[in-house]
Design a protein around this motif. Structure first.
Motif, PDB file in Angstrom:
ATOM      1  N   THR A   1       0.843  -1.191   0.000  1.00  0.00           N
ATOM      2  CA  THR A   1       0.000   0.000   0.000  1.00  0.00           C
ATOM      3  C   THR A   1       0.880   1.243   0.000  1.00  0.00           C
ATOM      4  OG1 THR A   1      -1.767  -1.114   1.200  1.00  0.00           O
ATOM      5  CG2 THR A   1      -1.788   1.293   1.230  1.00  0.00           C
ATOM      6  N   LEU A   2       0.523   2.171  -0.908  1.00  0.00           N
ATOM      7  CA  LEU A   2       1.182   3.479  -0.960  1.00  0.00           C
ATOM      8  C   LEU A   2       0.350   4.486  -0.170  1.00  0.00           C
ATOM      9  CD1 LEU A   2       2.251   3.684  -4.706  1.00  0.00           C
ATOM     10  CD2 LEU A   2       3.806   3.931  -2.750  1.00  0.00           C
ATOM     11  N   ASN A   3       1.038   5.325   0.565  1.00  0.00           N
ATOM     12  CA  ASN A   3       0.368   6.376   1.336  1.00  0.00           C
ATOM     13  C   ASN A   3       0.879   7.718   0.826  1.00  0.00           C
ATOM     14  OD1 ASN A   3      -1.414   7.158   3.447  1.00  0.00           O
ATOM     15  ND2 ASN A   3       0.357   7.724   4.671  1.00  0.00           N
ATOM     16  N   LEU A   4      -0.030   8.520   0.212  1.00  0.00           N
ATOM     17  CA  LEU A   4       0.355   9.777  -0.434  1.00  0.00           C
ATOM     18  C   LEU A   4      -0.397  10.940   0.201  1.00  0.00           C
ATOM     19  CD1 LEU A   4       0.072   8.523  -4.126  1.00  0.00           C
ATOM     20  CD2 LEU A   4       2.167   8.744  -2.808  1.00  0.00           C
ATOM     21  N   HIS A   5       0.299  12.064   0.387  1.00  0.00           N
ATOM     22  CA  HIS A   5      -0.336  13.307   0.838  1.00  0.00           C
ATOM     23  C   HIS A   5      -0.591  14.157  -0.407  1.00  0.00           C
ATOM     24  CE1 HIS A   5       0.365  12.992   5.257  1.00  0.00           C
ATOM     25  NE2 HIS A   5       1.292  12.143   4.840  1.00  0.00           N
ATOM     26  N   THR A   6      -1.849  14.191  -0.818  1.00  0.00           N
ATOM     27  CA  THR A   6      -2.189  14.950  -2.022  1.00  0.00           C
ATOM     28  C   THR A   6      -2.811  16.279  -1.615  1.00  0.00           C
ATOM     29  OG1 THR A   6      -4.310  13.820  -2.091  1.00  0.00           O
ATOM     30  CG2 THR A   6      -2.540  12.875  -3.391  1.00  0.00           C
ATOM     31  N   ILE A   7      -2.082  17.367  -1.804  1.00  0.00           N
ATOM     32  CA  ILE A   7      -2.556  18.695  -1.429  1.00  0.00           C
ATOM     33  C   ILE A   7      -2.889  19.459  -2.706  1.00  0.00           C
ATOM     34  CG2 ILE A   7      -2.002  20.809  -0.178  1.00  0.00           C
ATOM     35  CD1 ILE A   7       0.063  19.209   1.377  1.00  0.00           C
ATOM     36  N   PHE A   8      -4.194  19.639  -2.951  1.00  0.00           N
ATOM     37  CA  PHE A   8      -4.653  20.280  -4.187  1.00  0.00           C
ATOM     38  C   PHE A   8      -4.000  19.638  -5.405  1.00  0.00           C
ATOM     39  CE2 PHE A   8      -5.770  24.449  -1.890  1.00  0.00           C
ATOM     40  CZ  PHE A   8      -7.007  23.936  -1.591  1.00  0.00           C
ATOM     41  N   THR A   9      -3.990  18.323  -5.424  1.00  0.00           N
ATOM     42  CA  THR A   9      -3.293  17.599  -6.487  1.00  0.00           C
ATOM     43  C   THR A   9      -4.225  16.553  -7.085  1.00  0.00           C
ATOM     44  OG1 THR A   9      -1.155  17.890  -5.410  1.00  0.00           O
ATOM     45  CG2 THR A   9      -1.309  16.137  -7.023  1.00  0.00           C
ATOM     46  N   ASN A  10      -4.313  16.538  -8.426  1.00  0.00           N
ATOM     47  CA  ASN A  10      -4.992  15.464  -9.139  1.00  0.00           C
ATOM     48  C   ASN A  10      -3.933  14.441  -9.540  1.00  0.00           C
ATOM     49  OD1 ASN A  10      -7.397  16.807  -8.871  1.00  0.00           O
ATOM     50  ND2 ASN A  10      -7.276  17.760 -10.894  1.00  0.00           N
ATOM     51  N   LEU A  11      -4.297  13.175  -9.458  1.00  0.00           N
ATOM     52  CA  LEU A  11      -3.272  12.134  -9.544  1.00  0.00           C
ATOM     53  C   LEU A  11      -3.813  10.901 -10.256  1.00  0.00           C
ATOM     54  CD1 LEU A  11      -0.492  10.926  -8.490  1.00  0.00           C
ATOM     55  CD2 LEU A  11      -1.790  10.205  -6.461  1.00  0.00           C
ATOM     56  N   GLU A  12      -2.957  10.313 -11.121  1.00  0.00           N
ATOM     57  CA  GLU A  12      -3.214   8.983 -11.686  1.00  0.00           C
ATOM     58  C   GLU A  12      -1.980   8.132 -11.439  1.00  0.00           C
ATOM     59  OE1 GLU A  12      -4.406   8.873 -15.740  1.00  0.00           O
ATOM     60  OE2 GLU A  12      -6.427   9.621 -15.330  1.00  0.00           O
ATOM     61  N   VAL A  13      -2.191   6.871 -11.054  1.00  0.00           N
ATOM     62  CA  VAL A  13      -1.090   5.962 -10.739  1.00  0.00           C
ATOM     63  C   VAL A  13      -1.180   4.748 -11.676  1.00  0.00           C
ATOM     64  CG1 VAL A  13       0.032   4.615  -8.939  1.00  0.00           C
ATOM     65  CG2 VAL A  13      -1.166   6.722  -8.332  1.00  0.00           C
ATOM     66  N   TYR A  14      -0.018   4.418 -12.256  1.00  0.00           N
ATOM     67  CA  TYR A  14       0.072   3.279 -13.183  1.00  0.00           C
ATOM     68  C   TYR A  14       1.104   2.297 -12.653  1.00  0.00           C
ATOM     69  CZ  TYR A  14      -2.553   6.056 -16.574  1.00  0.00           C
ATOM     70  OH  TYR A  14      -3.521   6.800 -17.215  1.00  0.00           O
ATOM     71  N   GLN A  15       0.796   0.988 -12.833  1.00  0.00           N
ATOM     72  CA  GLN A  15       1.727  -0.080 -12.464  1.00  0.00           C
ATOM     73  C   GLN A  15       2.039  -0.887 -13.721  1.00  0.00           C
ATOM     74  OE1 GLN A  15       0.206  -2.840  -9.547  1.00  0.00           O
ATOM     75  NE2 GLN A  15       1.909  -4.261  -9.781  1.00  0.00           N
ATOM     76  N   ASN A  16       3.316  -0.826 -14.097  1.00  0.00           N
ATOM     77  CA  ASN A  16       3.747  -1.505 -15.325  1.00  0.00           C
ATOM     78  C   ASN A  16       2.853  -1.124 -16.502  1.00  0.00           C
ATOM     79  OD1 ASN A  16       5.760  -2.772 -13.835  1.00  0.00           O
ATOM     80  ND2 ASN A  16       4.482  -4.589 -13.427  1.00  0.00           N
ATOM     81  N   ARG A  17       2.625   0.192 -16.620  1.00  0.00           N
ATOM     82  CA  ARG A  17       1.872   0.830 -17.696  1.00  0.00           C
ATOM     83  C   ARG A  17       0.365   0.564 -17.612  1.00  0.00           C
ATOM     84  NH1 ARG A  17       5.117   2.712 -21.777  1.00  0.00           N
ATOM     85  NH2 ARG A  17       3.301   2.769 -23.160  1.00  0.00           N
ATOM     86  N   GLN A  18      -0.075  -0.100 -16.537  1.00  0.00           N
ATOM     87  CA  GLN A  18      -1.494  -0.369 -16.370  1.00  0.00           C
ATOM     88  C   GLN A  18      -2.060   0.557 -15.281  1.00  0.00           C
ATOM     89  OE1 GLN A  18      -3.278  -2.546 -18.303  1.00  0.00           O
ATOM     90  NE2 GLN A  18      -1.334  -2.827 -19.429  1.00  0.00           N
ATOM     91  N   TRP A  19      -3.195   1.214 -15.595  1.00  0.00           N
ATOM     92  CA  TRP A  19      -3.839   2.113 -14.628  1.00  0.00           C
ATOM     93  C   TRP A  19      -4.330   1.317 -13.427  1.00  0.00           C
ATOM     94  CZ3 TRP A  19      -8.700   2.145 -12.496  1.00  0.00           C
ATOM     95  CH2 TRP A  19      -9.099   3.316 -11.821  1.00  0.00           C
ATOM     96  N   ILE A  20      -4.031   1.829 -12.217  1.00  0.00           N
ATOM     97  CA  ILE A  20      -4.515   1.135 -11.016  1.00  0.00           C
ATOM     98  C   ILE A  20      -5.394   2.048 -10.140  1.00  0.00           C
ATOM     99  CG2 ILE A  20      -2.628  -0.538 -10.903  1.00  0.00           C
ATOM    100  CD1 ILE A  20      -1.311   1.213  -8.774  1.00  0.00           C
ATOM    101  N   ASP A  21      -5.202   3.372 -10.210  1.00  0.00           N
ATOM    102  CA  ASP A  21      -6.045   4.247  -9.380  1.00  0.00           C
ATOM    103  C   ASP A  21      -5.853   5.689  -9.824  1.00  0.00           C
ATOM    104  OD1 ASP A  21      -7.844   5.006  -7.495  1.00  0.00           O
ATOM    105  OD2 ASP A  21      -6.836   4.035  -5.806  1.00  0.00           O
ATOM    106  N   SER A  22      -6.831   6.538  -9.513  1.00  0.00           N
ATOM    107  CA  SER A  22      -6.729   7.969  -9.839  1.00  0.00           C
ATOM    108  C   SER A  22      -7.554   8.772  -8.852  1.00  0.00           C
ATOM    109  CB  SER A  22      -7.217   8.230 -11.271  1.00  0.00           C
ATOM    110  OG  SER A  22      -8.591   7.923 -11.386  1.00  0.00           O
ATOM    111  N   TYR A  23      -7.161  10.019  -8.709  1.00  0.00           N
ATOM    112  CA  TYR A  23      -7.875  10.979  -7.870  1.00  0.00           C
ATOM    113  C   TYR A  23      -7.969  12.279  -8.641  1.00  0.00           C
ATOM    114  CZ  TYR A  23      -7.292   7.651  -4.116  1.00  0.00           C
ATOM    115  OH  TYR A  23      -7.346   6.521  -3.356  1.00  0.00           O
ATOM    116  N   GLY A  24      -9.195  12.643  -8.980  1.00  0.00           N
ATOM    117  CA  GLY A  24      -9.385  13.824  -9.796  1.00  0.00           C
ATOM    118  C   GLY A  24      -9.188  13.503 -11.270  1.00  0.00           C
TER     119      GLY A  24
END
Length: 738
Positions: A111-134
């Motif tokens: 599990t990754l724990n990220l502090h997103t402050i006014f940030t839109n985010l997409e996370v990819y694992q081995n070029r595959q989308w796994i999660d996004s915020y915004g």
């Protein structure tokens, strides 16, 4: 006790702050981190510090030749290496962070724990989308997740490194990118950490609100101590800040979409909270800041406070670091207040110093870690709780001291009131007291003059009479002396006339000379009959000479007794007067006989009572009662004087003392009944009110019965009134047990 509390809270701080927070030796190198030897059981999470790969200005899934290396947490934003495009503000834009992870052995999920402050985010694992915020592809400046702990769980590939790409789009914040170092660990460890954080925040917020509301209630219900109001304001602001800055609590209280409001409240409380704290501390000292100091502070903080309420959020974040430096100025002013607190020797200054130094130290630590982008847990909330707790203790102590001082002043005022009423009563009684003292003094003077006149002539005749004072003659002489010494009789004029006639007839029947003179003498020494033995003595030789000597000697003896009784009477009046005028406001309760207390007052008022008042008493023998004697003397005086005035100086006054039971409780009671005109029904509910009187102006203060009731209530007693024309009874009941 306070030292023990301080140590206990300090231990709690260390326990919370150190909970599962350990330093890791695993570092990211060139965007890679080898966790194959990572022991999850001993170290369930780590900070992903080190050299990451970063692609400025592009949203891609793999590094290329434009990818650069950055260091986290030293590079707290991308502003330097990710310049904005034309028309964009500093810090805004897009970028991609890259990290390759060799996962631990036998690990199914991380599990990754990220502090997103006014940030839109997409996370990819081995070029595959796994999660996004915004939405990182939207052209609108959408505000999303103002300060959220974002967790992303993924399944690492055990056969090859797990390549992660973090595509970040920054909105409305002057510092772009990942502003805090991400953490990696097990989902369970992060959940445990968040639950512990929720417990800690709830505990601290609850403490701030409870202590603040307690002082607010104290402000409105006790004495309007302005420090208590400022203290509540400070507690409310700090509690609100913790609510909006916490991860779990704010999500429990408010729905999504309130991020901008939450962000503004967080910054507003950041600037206004310290000012409220400074306002509170300044109110504790006698010499407070000049108004120009407050003008300067308002001028310095006016812009960030305005921006937090109405301004552009980007500008607010842009100048935030500068505003944080301004807080150091407030810390300097607080140290100046501390110096003044010790110069003025304020009670409880140790509480102020200890809690404030701890608060300043933890606040300085948190501000420094924020400015340096060090990923450490905030300690200020613990310092806030300890500061608020000890300040609440200080304010409670201060309020208690002021209440005690007010009670002392009230006692002093009551003392002056009672003394004033006593002096007023004494002014009315002074003529009667003077007469009562003058009567025994006159008797003393008369008896002394008689002794001075008769004693020398009697002494000169002793040789002549001594020849007869032997045998039966001496017995005859001692017969009269013993009778005089043992006499306790006291007859009315009518009784004396009857007894005198009987004795004269007996003297005449036995032919004894000067029967009237001898009858007066016999009654004066208590000899009420003429016995056979006495008749025989009067018939012996030289009986008349022995009788004359005996009469002269006994009269000297009687005048001596008169001096003794008169001086005792005068002494009793003086003692009663002294007891009546004495009043000690700090006197403790003592056991006293109500009969003795009443007799003291009757003695003082005897001069007034003799002028037309027919006094009757009915005193039972009851046990002594625990009371304040000086104050009860004033009660009896007030009630008897009121009774005399109600009768116009002529009437019947009956005083009764006894013991009774009321509602299964034993009381001693004093009932004072007069034959006056009575108290009208419409006045009976008002007579105990202060300054209420029906007497003409100048003849009454209206405080007598008010003071009387206060004194009786001080004894946990009762006062009852029964009044009809011709009969008014005030009955005072004092309990035997408090």
């Amino acid at each position: 006790m306070l030292t023990s509390i301080f140590k206990l809270l300090l231990l709690l701080i260390l326990t919370f702050s150190c909970q599962k927070h350990t330093q890791n030796s695993l570092l990211v190198k060139d965007g890679n981190i080898d966790l194959s030897n990572w022991d999850l059981s001993s170290q369930p999470r780590i900070d992903l510090k080190g050299d990451w790969l970063f692609q400025p200005g592009e949203m891609i899934l793999e590094p290329n030749n434009k990818t650069i290396r950055i260091s986290l947490p030293e590079s707290k934003n991308w502003n330097i290496y990710n310049p904005p495009k034309q028309g964009e503000r500093i810090g805004t834009g897009v970028g991609t962070y890259f990290l390759s992870i060799i996962p631990p052995k036998n690990c199914n999920t991380l599990t990754l724990n990220l502090h997103t402050i006014f940030t839109n985010l997409e996370v990819y694992q081995n070029r595959q989308w796994i999660d996004s915020y915004g939405d990182i592809h939207s052209s609108e400046q959408k505000l999303f997740r103002k300060h959220k702990l974002t967790t992303i769980t993924f399944q690492p590939n055990s056969s090859e490194p797990t390549r992660l790409a973090f595509i970040v789009k920054n909105e409305k914040h002057s510092s772009g990118g990942l502003k805090r170092t991400p953490q990696l660990g097990t989902e369970q460890s992060f959940n445990e950490e968040r639950n512990a954080s929720l417990t800690k925040d709830s505990f601290i917020i609850g403490g701030l609100l409870i202590l603040g509301l307690f002082q607010l209630g104290s402000y409105f219900t006790r004495r309007r101590l302005i420090s208590s109001l400022y203290f509540f304001l400070f507690c409310a602001l700090m509690a609100l800040r913790m609510i909006v800055s916490g991860d779990r609590i704010i999500n429990m209280l408010l729905p999504e979409g309130m991020d901008e409001l939450i962000f503004r409240i967080e910054y507003f409380t950041l600037y206004v909270g310290p000012l409220a704290g400074l306002l509170y501390l300044n109110s504790l000292t006698r010499k407070q800041f000049s108004k120009y100091v407050w003008y300067l502070l308002l001028a310095l903080f006016a812009f960030p406070i305005y921006c937090s309420c109405f301004g552009d959020l980007y500008i607010l974040t842009y100048y935030n670091d500068l505003a944080l430096y301004l807080l150091f100025g407030i810390i300097i002013l607080i140290f100046y207040i501390l110096i003044r607190v010790f110069q003025e020797k304020i009670d409880g200054r140790g509480l102020i110093l200890g809690s404030l130094c701890l608060l300043i130290a933890l606040a300085t630590y948190d501000i420094s870690t924020t400015l340096l982008n060090v990923n450490q847990p905030f300690l200020l909330p613990y310092g806030l709780l300890m500061f608020v707790l000890f300040q609440s203790l200080f304010l409670s102590q201060k309020t208690t001291n002021e209440i005690n001082s007010a009670e002392d002043n009230l006692k002093a005022a009551q003392y002056q009131l009672v003394q004033s009423e006593k002096m007023s009563s004494l002014g009315i009684m002074v003529a009667g007291v003077a007469h009562e003292i003058n009567s025994p003094l006159s008797a003393i003077r008369a008896s002394a003059a008689y002794l001075e006149e008769k004693l020398p002539s009697l002494a000169r005749k002793i040789p002549e009479w001594s020849q007869f004072l032997h045998g039966e003659g001496l017995d005859f002489f001692l017969y009269f002396v013993d009778a005089a010494l043992q006499n306790k009789t006291n007859f009315s004029t009518k009784e004396e006339r009857t007894l005198k006639r009987n004795l004269i007839s007996k003297f005449e029947a036995h032919s004894i000379s000067n029967p009237e003179e001898k009858a007066d003498f016999f009654i004066g020494i208590g000899l009420l009959d003429l016995t056979e033995e006495t008749i025989k003595r009067f018939q012996m030789q030289n009986a008349e000479i022995i009788f004359v000597f005996s009469e002269k000697f006994v009269r000297l003896l009687l005048h001596g007794r008169t001096i003794q009784l008169a001086s005792g009477r005068a002494g009793k009046i003086v003692s009663s007067l002294k007891a009546f005028t004495h009043f000690d406001p700090n006197q403790a309760k003592i056991e006293m006989s109500l009969v003795e207390s009443m007799e003291t007052v009757i003695t003082i008022l005897a001069g007034i009572l003799k002028k037309g008042i027919d006094l009757t008493t009915e005193f039972e023998e009851i046990p002594p009662i625990l009371c304040y004697p000086d104050e009860l003397n004033q009660v009896w005086t007030n009630l008897i004087q009121n009774a005399i005035q109600a009768m116009g100086g002529n009437g019947t006054l009956h005083i009764q003392i006894g013991k009774t039971t009321k509602e299964e409780k034993e009381y001693a009671y004093v009932a004072i009944q007069d034959s006056g005109k009575g108290i009208p029904i419409e006045y009976q509910s008002k007579i105990f009110d202060p300054f209420f009187t029906t007497k003409p102006i100048g003849e009454g203060t209206g405080l007598g019965l008010h003071i009387t009731k206060q004194i009786i209530e001080k004894h946990n007693g009762l006062i009852e009134l029964e009044s009809i024309p011709g009969k008014t009874i005030f009955k005072v009941l004092i309990p035997y047990t408090s």
